[in-house]
Design a protein around this motif. Structure first.
Motif, short mmCIF file in Angstrom:
data_model
loop_
_atom_site.label_atom_id
_atom_site.label_comp_id
_atom_site.label_asym_id
_atom_site.label_seq_id
_atom_site.Cartn_x
_atom_site.Cartn_y
_atom_site.Cartn_z
N LEU A 69 0.84 -1.19 0.00
CA LEU A 69 0.00 0.00 0.00
C LEU A 69 0.88 1.24 0.00
CD1 LEU A 69 -3.06 0.90 0.29
CD2 LEU A 69 -2.56 1.15 2.72
N GLY A 70 0.83 2.01 -1.08
CA GLY A 70 1.68 3.17 -1.16
C GLY A 70 1.25 4.14 -2.24
N ASP A 71 2.19 4.98 -2.66
CA ASP A 71 1.91 5.99 -3.68
C ASP A 71 2.53 5.57 -5.01
OD1 ASP A 71 4.65 6.55 -3.25
OD2 ASP A 71 4.18 8.14 -1.82
N SER A 72 2.98 6.53 -5.83
CA SER A 72 3.49 6.20 -7.16
C SER A 72 4.78 5.38 -7.10
CB SER A 72 3.74 7.48 -7.95
OG SER A 72 4.66 8.33 -7.29
N LEU A 73 5.51 5.47 -6.00
CA LEU A 73 6.72 4.66 -5.86
C LEU A 73 6.38 3.18 -5.78
CD1 LEU A 73 8.73 6.85 -3.32
CD2 LEU A 73 9.07 6.68 -5.80
N TYR A 74 5.18 2.87 -5.35
CA TYR A 74 4.69 1.50 -5.32
C TYR A 74 3.91 1.16 -6.60
CZ TYR A 74 5.58 0.60 -0.30
OH TYR A 74 6.15 0.37 0.93
N ALA A 75 3.24 2.15 -7.16
CA ALA A 75 2.27 1.89 -8.23
C ALA A 75 2.91 1.49 -9.55
CB ALA A 75 1.40 3.14 -8.44
N GLY A 76 4.22 1.69 -9.69
CA GLY A 76 4.86 1.38 -10.96
C GLY A 76 4.77 2.52 -11.94
N TYR A 77 4.92 3.74 -11.45
CA TYR A 77 4.77 4.94 -12.27
C TYR A 77 5.69 4.91 -13.49
CZ TYR A 77 4.80 9.94 -13.44
OH TYR A 77 4.73 11.13 -14.10
N ASN A 78 5.06 5.01 -14.68
CA ASN A 78 5.77 5.06 -15.96
C ASN A 78 6.66 3.85 -16.21
OD1 ASN A 78 4.58 7.30 -17.02
ND2 ASN A 78 6.31 8.67 -16.71
N LEU A 79 6.30 2.72 -15.65
CA LEU A 79 7.01 1.48 -15.91
C LEU A 79 6.11 0.52 -16.66
CD1 LEU A 79 8.69 0.90 -12.42
CD2 LEU A 79 9.74 1.90 -14.47
N ASP A 80 6.70 -0.42 -17.37
CA ASP A 80 5.91 -1.42 -18.06
C ASP A 80 5.32 -2.41 -17.06
OD1 ASP A 80 6.25 -0.48 -20.66
OD2 ASP A 80 8.12 -1.58 -20.94
N ARG A 81 4.35 -3.15 -17.52
CA ARG A 81 3.70 -4.14 -16.67
C ARG A 81 4.72 -5.12 -16.12
NH1 ARG A 81 -1.47 -6.00 -16.00
NH2 ARG A 81 -1.73 -8.19 -15.47
N GLY A 82 4.63 -5.38 -14.82
CA GLY A 82 5.52 -6.33 -14.18
C GLY A 82 6.82 -5.74 -13.67
N GLU A 83 7.05 -4.43 -13.92
CA GLU A 83 8.30 -3.81 -13.51
C GLU A 83 8.17 -2.97 -12.24
OE1 GLU A 83 10.54 -3.37 -17.84
OE2 GLU A 83 9.59 -1.60 -16.94
N GLY A 84 6.96 -2.87 -11.68
CA GLY A 84 6.76 -2.10 -10.48
C GLY A 84 7.25 -2.81 -9.24
N PHE A 85 7.33 -2.07 -8.15
CA PHE A 85 7.85 -2.62 -6.90
C PHE A 85 7.09 -3.85 -6.41
CE2 PHE A 85 7.31 -2.39 -2.20
CZ PHE A 85 8.55 -2.91 -1.85
N PRO A 86 5.74 -3.85 -6.35
CA PRO A 86 5.05 -5.03 -5.84
C PRO A 86 5.30 -6.28 -6.68
CG PRO A 86 3.59 -3.12 -5.81
CD PRO A 86 4.79 -2.74 -6.62
N GLU A 87 5.27 -6.11 -8.01
CA GLU A 87 5.47 -7.27 -8.88
C GLU A 87 6.89 -7.81 -8.77
OE1 GLU A 87 2.15 -4.82 -10.19
OE2 GLU A 87 4.24 -4.32 -9.89
N GLU A 88 7.86 -6.89 -8.74
CA GLU A 88 9.25 -7.33 -8.62
C GLU A 88 9.53 -7.94 -7.25
OE1 GLU A 88 10.75 -7.87 -11.14
OE2 GLU A 88 11.62 -6.14 -12.16
N LEU A 89 8.84 -7.42 -6.23
CA LEU A 89 8.98 -8.02 -4.90
C LEU A 89 8.45 -9.44 -4.92
CD1 LEU A 89 9.67 -7.81 -1.88
CD2 LEU A 89 7.38 -6.84 -1.52
#
Length: 247
Positions: A69-89
């Motif tokens: 649960l977070g803001d754009s740093l968690y949401a995957g801002y301007n990244l491709d699908r699967g490259e955001g923090f939650p998915e990579e975690l």
């Protein structure tokens, strides 16, 4: 309570990068490329390119359920699908042998007040209580000059809710930009370690540690990590998450 020790960094460069944060909030509006692995989201909410999600493809298929649960740093801002923090975690934890699903509840532009308002909704959208919540809010409060007392009160309320539900927490912190002055920093920066200690939550003191000082790990806006930057963030936070789950 466990915490991660920050490695030494270039103070002048860090201060310069943090000063840039004042020029723009962490994603004032949701990006079309924000990751879509969040409650109620569909595959159409994100790009179909990018890295595949490994491990369970739904919360119901996982032995361990994590809510990020977070803001754009968690949401995957301007990244491709699967490259955001939650998915990579999730990918990192699966690579370590865990059958885990990480729900992306990151919303670009969210303040701690907005996160507090949607916490119950995010939890109720899951099939069961998560085993862990990774919580990262407050950066946008700082960028907007919101009084630290309000940020503290909102995060306190969220941690109390999670404590009452007996849900473990990893709190990822933020640092005040120097342009706000020492008084603001003295009030803002202790929020995260203080609350982590109060609620016996695991603490990762600064989400962008080792990333914000390296332009090759940041997007052109100088605010958000690129895919390589997210990889480094995950590499450093994943052991904290694993430790919290093991307690």
């Amino acid at each position: 309570m466990k915490s991660s020790t920050l490695k030494p960094y270039s103070v002048p460069l860090l201060l310069c990068q943090l000063s840039l944060l004042l020029l723009s909030a962490c994603g004032p509006s949701a990006s079309t490329n924000d990751s879509a692995n969040r409650p109620g989201a569909s595959a159409e909410d994100a790009s179909t390119s990018g890295k595949p999600l490994t491990g369970p493809q739904s919360p119901e298929a996982a032995d361990t359920l994590i809510l990020a649960l977070g803001d754009s740093l968690y949401a995957g801002y301007n990244l491709d699908r699967g490259e955001g923090f939650p998915e990579e975690l999730q990918n990192a934890l699966v690579a370590d042998g865990m059958n885990v699903f990480v729900v992306n509840a990151g919303v670009s532009g969210d303040t701690s007040a907005a996160g507090r308002q949607r916490l119950d909704y995010a939890l109720e959208g899951l099939p069961r209580n998560p085993d862990l919540v990774v919580l990262g809010l407050g950066g946008n409060d700082m960028l907007r000059g919101i009084e630290p007392e309000q940020t503290r009160a909102n995060l306190d309320a969220m941690l109390k809710t999670l404590s009452d539900r007996k849900i473990k927490v990893v709190l990822t912190g933020m640092l005040a930009a120097p342009n706000l002055g020492p008084e603001y920093a003295d009030a803002f920066n202790p929020i995260f370690p203080d609350l982590a200690k109060q609620y016996d939550a695991a603490l990762y003191p600064f989400f962008l540690d080792g990333v914000v000082t390296d332009s090759e790990l940041m997007l052109e806006d100088g605010i958000h990590p690129n895919a390589e930057g997210v990889d480094l963030v995950v590499e450093k936070i994943a052991p904290v998450v694993t430790g919290a789950l093991a307690e």
